[in-house]
Structures are given as C-alpha cells and as structure tokens.
Scaffold this motif. Structure first.
Motif, PDB file in Angstrom:
ATOM      1  N   TRP A  51      -9.892   0.591   5.199  1.00  0.00           N
ATOM      2  CA  TRP A  51      -9.145  -0.408   4.427  1.00  0.00           C
ATOM      3  C   TRP A  51     -10.045  -1.379   3.680  1.00  0.00           C
ATOM      4  O   TRP A  51      -9.638  -1.946   2.663  1.00  0.00           O
ATOM      5  CB  TRP A  51      -8.225  -1.188   5.365  1.00  0.00           C
ATOM      6  N   GLY A  97      -9.376  14.126  -7.709  1.00  0.00           N
ATOM      7  CA  GLY A  97      -8.701  13.464  -6.598  1.00  0.00           C
ATOM      8  C   GLY A  97      -7.338  14.044  -6.315  1.00  0.00           C
ATOM      9  O   GLY A  97      -6.798  14.838  -7.082  1.00  0.00           O
ATOM     10  N   ARG A 129      -3.128  -2.496  -2.097  1.00  0.00           N
ATOM     11  CA  ARG A 129      -3.253  -2.454  -3.549  1.00  0.00           C
ATOM     12  C   ARG A 129      -2.435  -3.526  -4.262  1.00  0.00           C
ATOM     13  O   ARG A 129      -2.481  -3.631  -5.487  1.00  0.00           O
ATOM     14  CB  ARG A 129      -2.854  -1.063  -4.076  1.00  0.00           C
ATOM     15  N   LEU A 174      -5.703   1.418   1.373  1.00  0.00           N
ATOM     16  CA  LEU A 174      -6.148   0.201   0.715  1.00  0.00           C
ATOM     17  C   LEU A 174      -4.929  -0.625   0.350  1.00  0.00           C
ATOM     18  O   LEU A 174      -3.937  -0.089  -0.162  1.00  0.00           O
ATOM     19  CB  LEU A 174      -6.936   0.527  -0.557  1.00  0.00           C
ATOM     20  N   SER A 176     -18.962   8.688   5.103  1.00  0.00           N
ATOM     21  CA  SER A 176     -17.628   9.160   4.746  1.00  0.00           C
ATOM     22  C   SER A 176     -16.995   9.921   5.903  1.00  0.00           C
ATOM     23  O   SER A 176     -17.585  10.874   6.432  1.00  0.00           O
ATOM     24  CB  SER A 176     -17.693  10.079   3.525  1.00  0.00           C
ATOM     25  N   LEU A 213     -13.938   2.110   2.289  1.00  0.00           N
ATOM     26  CA  LEU A 213     -13.932   3.373   1.554  1.00  0.00           C
ATOM     27  C   LEU A 213     -13.516   3.195   0.098  1.00  0.00           C
ATOM     28  O   LEU A 213     -14.145   3.730  -0.808  1.00  0.00           O
ATOM     29  CB  LEU A 213     -13.011   4.385   2.238  1.00  0.00           C
ATOM     30  N   TYR A 214     -12.436   2.451  -0.123  1.00  0.00           N
ATOM     31  CA  TYR A 214     -11.908   2.309  -1.478  1.00  0.00           C
ATOM     32  C   TYR A 214     -12.476   1.088  -2.198  1.00  0.00           C
ATOM     33  O   TYR A 214     -12.058   0.782  -3.314  1.00  0.00           O
ATOM     34  CB  TYR A 214     -10.389   2.208  -1.435  1.00  0.00           C
ATOM     35  N   ARG A 215     -13.418   0.389  -1.560  1.00  0.00           N
ATOM     36  CA  ARG A 215     -14.039  -0.774  -2.193  1.00  0.00           C
ATOM     37  C   ARG A 215     -15.555  -0.648  -2.138  1.00  0.00           C
ATOM     38  O   ARG A 215     -16.250  -1.498  -1.582  1.00  0.00           O
ATOM     39  CB  ARG A 215     -13.595  -2.057  -1.479  1.00  0.00           C
ATOM     40  N   SER A 237      -3.248   6.522   1.238  1.00  0.00           N
ATOM     41  CA  SER A 237      -4.324   5.845   0.513  1.00  0.00           C
ATOM     42  C   SER A 237      -4.539   4.489   1.172  1.00  0.00           C
ATOM     43  O   SER A 237      -3.740   3.567   0.986  1.00  0.00           O
ATOM     44  CB  SER A 237      -3.953   5.681  -0.964  1.00  0.00           C
ATOM     45  N   TRP A 275       0.859  -1.190   0.000  1.00  0.00           N
ATOM     46  CA  TRP A 275       0.000   0.000   0.000  1.00  0.00           C
ATOM     47  C   TRP A 275       0.886   1.228   0.000  1.00  0.00           C
ATOM     48  O   TRP A 275       2.102   1.129   0.169  1.00  0.00           O
ATOM     49  CB  TRP A 275      -0.929  -0.009   1.223  1.00  0.00           C
ATOM     50  N   SER A 282      -4.156   7.152 -11.773  1.00  0.00           N
ATOM     51  CA  SER A 282      -4.728   7.724 -10.553  1.00  0.00           C
ATOM     52  C   SER A 282      -3.604   8.440  -9.832  1.00  0.00           C
ATOM     53  O   SER A 282      -2.432   8.356 -10.221  1.00  0.00           O
ATOM     54  CB  SER A 282      -5.342   6.643  -9.657  1.00  0.00           C
ATOM     55  N   ARG A 289      -2.502   7.685  -7.008  1.00  0.00           N
ATOM     56  CA  ARG A 289      -1.851   6.765  -6.064  1.00  0.00           C
ATOM     57  C   ARG A 289      -1.206   5.557  -6.728  1.00  0.00           C
ATOM     58  O   ARG A 289      -0.691   4.683  -6.044  1.00  0.00           O
ATOM     59  CB  ARG A 289      -2.891   6.307  -5.031  1.00  0.00           C
TER      60      ARG A 289
END
Length: 598
Positions: free
Chosen positions: A377, A259, A72, A70, A393, A380-382, A68, A64, A122, A124
């Motif tokens: 984790w 973003g 990844r 998440l 949020s 929010l990002y899923r 950010s 990760w 993106s 990130r």
C-alpha cells in the motif's frame, strides 16, 4: 434497437437494516450514466434510490479498487454533487473525503447527480474520451453506507455512435445497455468498456468467453481464438472447475500499453497494439492473459483471509500477496509452457530473468517477502529513486517461492504431486467448503500436506527472513544449473542509473553500496565530466578503468558545480542463464518431465 425506460428494469432487494437507520420497505438503487462531454473526459451519473425509511443517508465512494493495493482517492474526480427529492433540492454535505451526508427524514426517494472526470489511462482507473469509455466502477459509483449487499441496476446512454458494452455484469431483458449487479462487491469488481470495441469470443468447457479489443492493433483473431482457450483449459485443470459461465477480457491496445487487473468474472489487459506480430510480443500477451485469468481462482476466490469482505474506506493488509500475485506470476509462464506455446528454452529464459531480478535487487537484502506484501500500500505503487535499494517485488520473488515449492514437492513425492495439488486442495477446502479466506498458517499447512515435511525453516529463511536463495539446489532437482555470464569479469562500475535529456546526463538512481553510493553521487545530479572529459552519455566512460581506480566526477547539483572523488568498485551484478547438467539422472529427468510437461 429500441430500449424501454430503465425504471422497468429496477432490481429490488429487501434490506432489513442499514448502518444508520432501520428500513422496512424495499430499497431500489439504479444508476444512469451519460457522456454528454465525453470529449472532455466526463461521465454524468444519476443515481436513484427509492424505498428509504431512515433519518439520514451517507453516500460513499471507495478509495481503492480490489486487486490494486493503493489508496487512489477516487473521490478527487467527483464534482457537481447534488441531491433532490420530487424536484426539491436537499443539502448534500461532504463530511469526509469520500462521504456525502443527506438528511432523509420523512423522505423515501432521493435522486443524486454528480460528474466524474476520467482521464487516467490504466487498467485500474476510469478513462473517457470521444472514442470510448472505460468505467472502473470503484471510481464511478457511490454506494449507500450500510447497503453494500444491495443490488443495483446500471443503465448506459452511449455517446454518439458508440454501440457496444463489454462487461461481465448480466444484461436486463437482453438490453446490452442495461446491466444489473447483485451487490456492490460484484459491481466494484466488474469494469465496463463502452464504445465500438472489436468483440469476438469462444467457448471453453461450457463457459462463454468474450474478448473486447479497444484501440486496434495487429492481433490475429483466428490465432487468439485458438491459443487463448488452450491457456484457459490448462488453468481450469489445476482447480478442477470453472466458476464462471461468462468471462470477459477487456483489452486496451495503445502505443505502449501494459499491465493487467483481475476481476471476479473479467479482467482488463493493457497491450501495445503493434506487438502481436513478434514472437516476444505475442508470447508476452499470452503470459498476461494467463496471469489475469489465473486470478479468477487465486485471489478472487482462493484468497488471503484479509482480502474479503472488503473495506472500501481503508487499506486491507495482508502478508500473503507473494502467494496471491507471486504464485500467479509463476503460473502465468508455466501454464503457457504447458500449452507448448512457450518452447522450453523460452520458458527457461523467462525464469532466468526472474532469478536475475531477485539476485540483483539490493532491496532483497533489506525487505523480507512477507513485509513486501504488507507494505504494498505504501511502496509497490509509489516507487521513488530509492525503491530498488529498499524493496523486493512480491511478484518476482513470490514466483521464485512457487518454483521452489513446486520442485520440492515433485522430487519429494517422486512426481506424484506438484504445486497444482496444493492450489486445488486450498481452493476446494477454503473457498468451496469453508467459504472463507485462508490464514498464513493454513496456506503453509496446505503446502506441507503435499511436500510431506515441516516448512518452518523454509519460511524463516525466505518468507520472513533474508537468506540468500540457493537457486542451483532447486534447479538441480530437474537437472539444471545456473551459469553466470558475468563470472570472471573484473569490470568496474559506478553504480548509477542515468537518463539523457537535451544532451545532458542526469542521475536517476544510485545503487546501494556502489561506488556512487559510497562516495556521494546523488539522484538528480547532472554529470558534466569524468576526469575533466565532457560527458554527453555514459557509453564507454569507464573504458580502460578497473576496480580500485580513482576518478573525479564533475556534477551540477541544484545548479552549482561540484567535483566528487570516486573510487570505482567491481561490478556486482550477475547475469544468469539456465543450462542443463551434462548427464541428468533418471530422477532429474522425471522431475523435469513433470515440471515442464515434456
């Protein structure tokens, strides 16, 4: 300009120990990045490590990137991983998803080569094509296990006619294509933009600012060089100092960009290249600038204690993202307002939008704010089709918490203090003096110090609980109140979100406790008819209906026809706007002046 070999610039840092063995000689780490197939979205990475004195070496890639929240799985983009010493290949055995193990007994130097596929546009993630390379370091550079504190040198060989590198990493011997990092925490927090970006800059209080614009656009450099410093000056005033001597804004201008992501001495912004010429678009960009730049204090330095030192292998949990992100979201707009780049009415409109989101989000009655932070984790990002029904949020609701604290402190101290004083105190107490992050309890104590009262009940209701917020109470401190433009309406609602594709209407969301929720309309249903009338879009389909009416909704579900009897319910959403009270008191005007910098 002719550049000397990178070996001349190797940065040496002594290491007395590592996680898997002892080292008594200087360990040198350097990287060379080339782009022989940039058009196919690849970076070729060569890593040289010398001065080893250990039996084995584990090379790891983060899962990760800071800021950010998440996992990844950056290692999924790595291929062709090899290791050698003096021309002899070594086995580089993968032992975990992000770890390559190399036997280094009696070996002092290792050359590692690998390729990284980079085609996720993106703020990130890394992205490479023939026009530029954006290197998000966590997804590009592997590091030796146990050596996060080591320095490294990064040498970039540009693709074809690329001529610039924009990054907060310092140059070696004034060579823009050779940079160094004092440790991996800095490296992973220092993205690099390589290409032909439009670069301009300005100074603010002795700090050099660089703006690197990729992708073109209708931005006005002269206007930005006047307005961006105003934002920066007001943010520096909150904390009393700028911890950077050099800061970089990397801006990716695309057809529909958005973003941002904060870093220690830089940030990455996504913008729509043609939006700068409109008031809404330009003010939106300034708000994004204010948000990411404010982070250089709030979260990059003044941080929850869980966010540093980082564990790059696993999630780093905290219940305080509502402070780290939510307070920053509050300041992004109030700072722009302080510069007078937002008229008061524009600011109140932005604030009303936040209030409407919090008031209308069904998940706000399900998920407490602290839990939303902790579960970033996995939630929010899923997002999925049910996210709005189950989550809130921590950006928007956290921003409302900051507003409430700010107004509470201002009125309780008769304008002597504000939330600014809390942020200044916390920064100097924990980052500057104690040199660590804060706990949940310590931040609460910091707010209480300036509010002059115990906030146990506030936290119980709004941070850990699900109590409905009395917005009018807090806005009333400044002589404002909410007006619901939907009040008095008796409109029916089905409670679905839809999209139209190929002349067909598909359900993309079902709101909790709505008519569709109660009577069984599903996401992915194709709505074909209502009361036997063919549906090609949802415009006007409920005209003439009222709450309590029964309708028959015909759908195709997984290709099979189904008719659902639905009882319409009253539209439950609110649409607030912020109005001034008829005759604000002297105290209300004092609060308003302090809050809105009038």
């Amino acid at each position: 300009m002719k550049r000397l070999p990178v070996a001349i610039f190797f940065l040496i840092l002594f290491s007395m120990s590592s996680a898997i063995g002892q080292t008594t000689s200087p360990v040198n780490i350097s990287y060379t990045i080339t782009f022989r197939e940039a058009q196919a979205h690849y970076a070729d990475v060569e890593m040289d490590i010398t001065g080893l004195n250990q039996k084995a070496l584990d090379l790891k890639m983060p899962v990760w990137t800071p800021g950010s929240y998440l996992v990844r799985e950056y290692s999924k983009n790595v291929e062709s991983f090899t290791a050698e010493t003096r021309g002899k290949f070594l086995e580089a055995k993968k032992t975990r998803k992000n770890i390559w193990h190399i036997n280094t007994e009696n070996i002092s130097a290792v050359k590692v080569k690998y390729r990284v596929y980079a085609f996720e546009l993106s703020v990130r993630t890394a992205f490479i094509d023939a026009s530029h390379a954006f290197l998000a370091p966590a997804g590009i550079f592997v590091y030796p296990d146990g050596m996060l504190h080591h320095a490294s040198t990064i040498h970039i060989v540009p693709y074809k006619k690329w001529d610039k590198v924009s990054t907060s990493l310092e140059m070696v011997n004034n060579d823009p294509f050779t940079r160094h990092s004092l440790d991996y925490d800095i490296l992973y927090d220092s993205p690099l933009e390589v290409g032909n970006q439009d670069v301009f800059g300005f100074d603010v209080g002795g700090t050099k600012y660089e703006v690197a614009m990729y992708g073109g656009g209708n931005y006005d450099k002269e206007k930005l060089t006047k307005d961006m410093p105003k934002i920066i000056e007001h943010e520096v005033a909150v904390y009393g100092e700028n911890p950077n001597k050099h800061y970089v804004f990397i801006v990716h201008n695309t057809s529909r960009g958005g973003g941002g992501l904060e870093h220690l001495s830089s940030c990455v912004l996504g913008a729509s290249r043609d939006n700068y010429a409109t008031e809404r678009g330009y003010q939106g960009f300034l708000s994004l600038v204010a948000h990411e730049h404010f982070h250089l204090w709030n979260v990059k330095r003044l941080r929850p204690i869980a966010l540093g030192p980082f564990d790059y292998d696993n999630e780093n949990y905290t219940t305080d993202l509502w402070i780290a992100e939510g307070f920053t979201a509050y300041y992004q707009d109030i700072i722009v307002r302080r510069t007078n780049l937002y008229p008061v009415d524009n600011y109140l409109g932005v604030l009303a939008a936040d209030i409407n989101y919090v008031a209308n989000q069904p998940g706000g009655k399900i998920e407490p704010l602290a839990e939303a932070s902790f579960d970033a984790w996995i939630k929010l990002y899923r997002p999925n089709e049910n996210t709005a029904n189950t989550t809130i949020s921590y950006y928007n609701k956290g921003s409302i918490m900051a507003l409430m604290f700010d107004l509470e402190i201002i009125i309780d101290t008769k304008g002597k203090y504000s939330l600014d004083d809390v942020m200044h105190y916390m920064y100097h107490t924990y980052y500057k003096t104690k040199k660590r992050g804060y706990t949940d309890k310590e931040f609460k104590q910091g707010v209480e110090k300036f509010a002059g009262k115990n906030l146990d009940e506030f936290y119980k209701k709004y941070i850990y609980g699900l109590d409905e917020i009395d917005f009018d109470k807090y806005l009333g401190y400044a002589g404002y109140h909410l007006t619901d433009e939907f009040a008095g309406n008796n409109d029916p609602a089905l409670g679905v979100a839809t999209t139209v594709a190929g002349g067909k209407v598909y359900v993309t969301g079902v709101s909790r406790n709505s008519a569709a929720w109660v009577d069984g309309i599903n996401v992915n249903d194709e709505i074909t008819a209502i009361d036997s009338a063919k549906v090609t879009d949802m415009t006007g389909v409920l005209n003439g209906k009222k709450p309590g009416d029964k309708i028959n909704v015909s759908v195709l579900r997984d290709g099979l026809p189904l008719t659902l009897p639905v009882t319409l319910l009253k539209k439950s959403q609110v649409k607030f706007k912020i109005d001034t009270v008829a005759q604000p008191t002297e105290q209300q005007l004092l609060v308003r002046k302090k809050w809105l910098s009038l």
